[in-house]
Design a protein around this motif. Structure first.
Motif, short mmCIF file in Angstrom:
data_model
loop_
_atom_site.label_atom_id
_atom_site.label_comp_id
_atom_site.label_asym_id
_atom_site.label_seq_id
_atom_site.Cartn_x
_atom_site.Cartn_y
_atom_site.Cartn_z
N THR A 155 19.63 84.46 5.68
CA THR A 155 20.93 84.13 5.06
C THR A 155 20.93 84.26 3.54
OG1 THR A 155 20.33 81.79 4.94
CG2 THR A 155 21.57 82.50 6.88
N GLU A 158 23.70 86.32 1.58
CA GLU A 158 24.99 85.62 1.58
C GLU A 158 24.96 84.42 0.63
OE1 GLU A 158 28.01 86.13 3.10
OE2 GLU A 158 27.16 88.13 3.35
N LEU A 161 25.37 85.55 -2.93
CA LEU A 161 26.76 85.93 -3.23
C LEU A 161 27.63 84.69 -3.41
CD1 LEU A 161 27.16 88.88 -0.71
CD2 LEU A 161 27.24 89.07 -3.20
N ARG A 162 27.42 83.69 -2.55
CA ARG A 162 28.17 82.43 -2.67
C ARG A 162 27.84 81.74 -3.99
NH1 ARG A 162 28.29 81.70 2.99
NH2 ARG A 162 26.11 81.06 3.05
N GLU A 165 29.64 83.46 -6.86
CA GLU A 165 31.06 83.15 -6.80
C GLU A 165 31.33 81.74 -7.35
OE1 GLU A 165 32.51 83.88 -2.89
OE2 GLU A 165 34.58 83.43 -3.46
N TRP A 185 23.19 93.03 -1.02
CA TRP A 185 24.24 92.50 -0.18
C TRP A 185 25.55 92.54 -0.96
CZ3 TRP A 185 19.28 91.05 -0.48
CH2 TRP A 185 18.56 90.95 0.72
N GLU A 186 26.62 92.96 -0.31
CA GLU A 186 27.89 93.10 -1.02
C GLU A 186 29.00 92.37 -0.30
OE1 GLU A 186 28.94 97.17 -2.43
OE2 GLU A 186 26.96 97.65 -1.62
N ARG A 187 29.90 91.80 -1.09
CA ARG A 187 31.09 91.17 -0.53
C ARG A 187 32.15 91.01 -1.60
NH1 ARG A 187 30.09 85.52 1.67
NH2 ARG A 187 30.70 85.01 -0.47
N GLU A 188 33.34 91.40 -1.28
CA GLU A 188 34.50 91.22 -2.17
C GLU A 188 34.21 91.64 -3.61
OE1 GLU A 188 35.62 87.16 -1.58
OE2 GLU A 188 35.95 87.48 0.55
N ARG A 190 31.48 91.86 -5.16
CA ARG A 190 30.26 91.31 -5.78
C ARG A 190 29.03 91.86 -5.05
NH1 ARG A 190 33.45 86.83 -5.43
NH2 ARG A 190 34.36 86.26 -7.44
N VAL A 191 27.94 91.92 -5.81
CA VAL A 191 26.70 92.38 -5.19
C VAL A 191 25.54 91.47 -5.59
CG1 VAL A 191 26.44 94.13 -7.00
CG2 VAL A 191 25.08 94.34 -4.95
#
Ligand SMILES: [Mn+2]
Length: 239
Positions: A155, A158, A161-162, A165, A185-188, A190-191
């Motif tokens: 995990t 993730e 990234l959290r 943020e 890892w990428e999301r919205e 962000r990396v």
């Protein structure tokens, strides 16, 4: 140490994301000597961030490209810094006391909290078994520790990234180590990039950052250390 030099060619600044050496209760003088050789090699270009194994270093975080890129060791990501550590169950009360002192949700406060935890936790001696069985035994016992390591392993992208943020919503990239698993890892938009571990049998990454691009490369060891295959490339700032 000179074999590392090709990795640093063409760099203005070289950031090391912590756990460069075992500063706490080391058993020989060799790590300290190697660390001073490394400092000599990189000279004034070197920026050494602290990790949980070398918490005495002053700087815990580095910002690049304004506040687009955050570099930190990675123990700041978790409120209890190294939840899978063998020592954690022995120091649970002291760790909770430190955590309660930090309610800040900025990157510096998270890094300082991780440092305080690292300074509190005393390394437990390894069981008297030959290498690598001494490490293996501690990884497999108690089973709750094995499970915790697996949970964090699966995990942590993730989680990073959290973390970014939460502590710096305007930032785009977080780079860390600590978890011994290289990857991105990428999301919205962000990396999170993890450079993995530079221990034997590992496949670590390094990251080049210029004004426009963040480029992650695999480090190869053949014929001197080199930045090899590109593993990912991201624009530093969205225009
Ligand atoms: Mn670490």
């Amino acid at each position: 140490m000179a074999q590392l030099a090709p990795l640093f060619e063409g760099s203005d600044e070289i950031i090391f994301a912590g756990d460069i050496w075992q500063e706490k209760e080391h058993r020989s003088e060799r790590p300290a000597r190697m660390f001073s050789e490394l400092r000599e090699l990189v000279g004034a270009q070197g920026i050494f961030l602290r990790g949980n194994h070398d918490p005495g270093m002053e700087q815990g975080i580095a910002w690049l490209a304004g506040k687009s890129v955050l570099v930190t060791h990675g123990d700041a990501v978790f409120r209890d810094a190294t939840p899978w550590s063998r020592e954690m169950s022995h120091h649970r009360k002291a760790v909770e006391e430190i955590v309660s002192r930090y309610d800040g949700e900025d990157a510096q406060a998270c890094s300082d909290r991780a440092r305080d935890i690292a300074l509190t936790i005393k390394p437990l001696p390894l069981p008297k078994l030959p290498v690598p069985f001494n490490f293996l035994a501690t990884a497999l016992w108690p089973p709750s520790r094995t499970l915790e390591m697996f949970r964090v392993w699966s995990t942590m992208g993730e989680e990073c990234l959290r973390f970014l943020e939460r502590v710096s919503p305007e930032s785009r990239v977080v780079i860390c180590g600590h978890f011994h698993r290289a990857g991105s890892w990428e999301r919205e938009g962000r990396v999170a990039i993890n450079t993995g571990s530079f221990m034997r049998t590992s496949r670590p990454w390094c990251v080049d950052i210029d004004d426009e691009w963040v480029t992650a490369r695999e480090v190869t060891f053949f014929d001197g250390w080199k930045a090899g295959k590109v593993k990912g490339r991201w624009i530093v700032k969205e225009s």
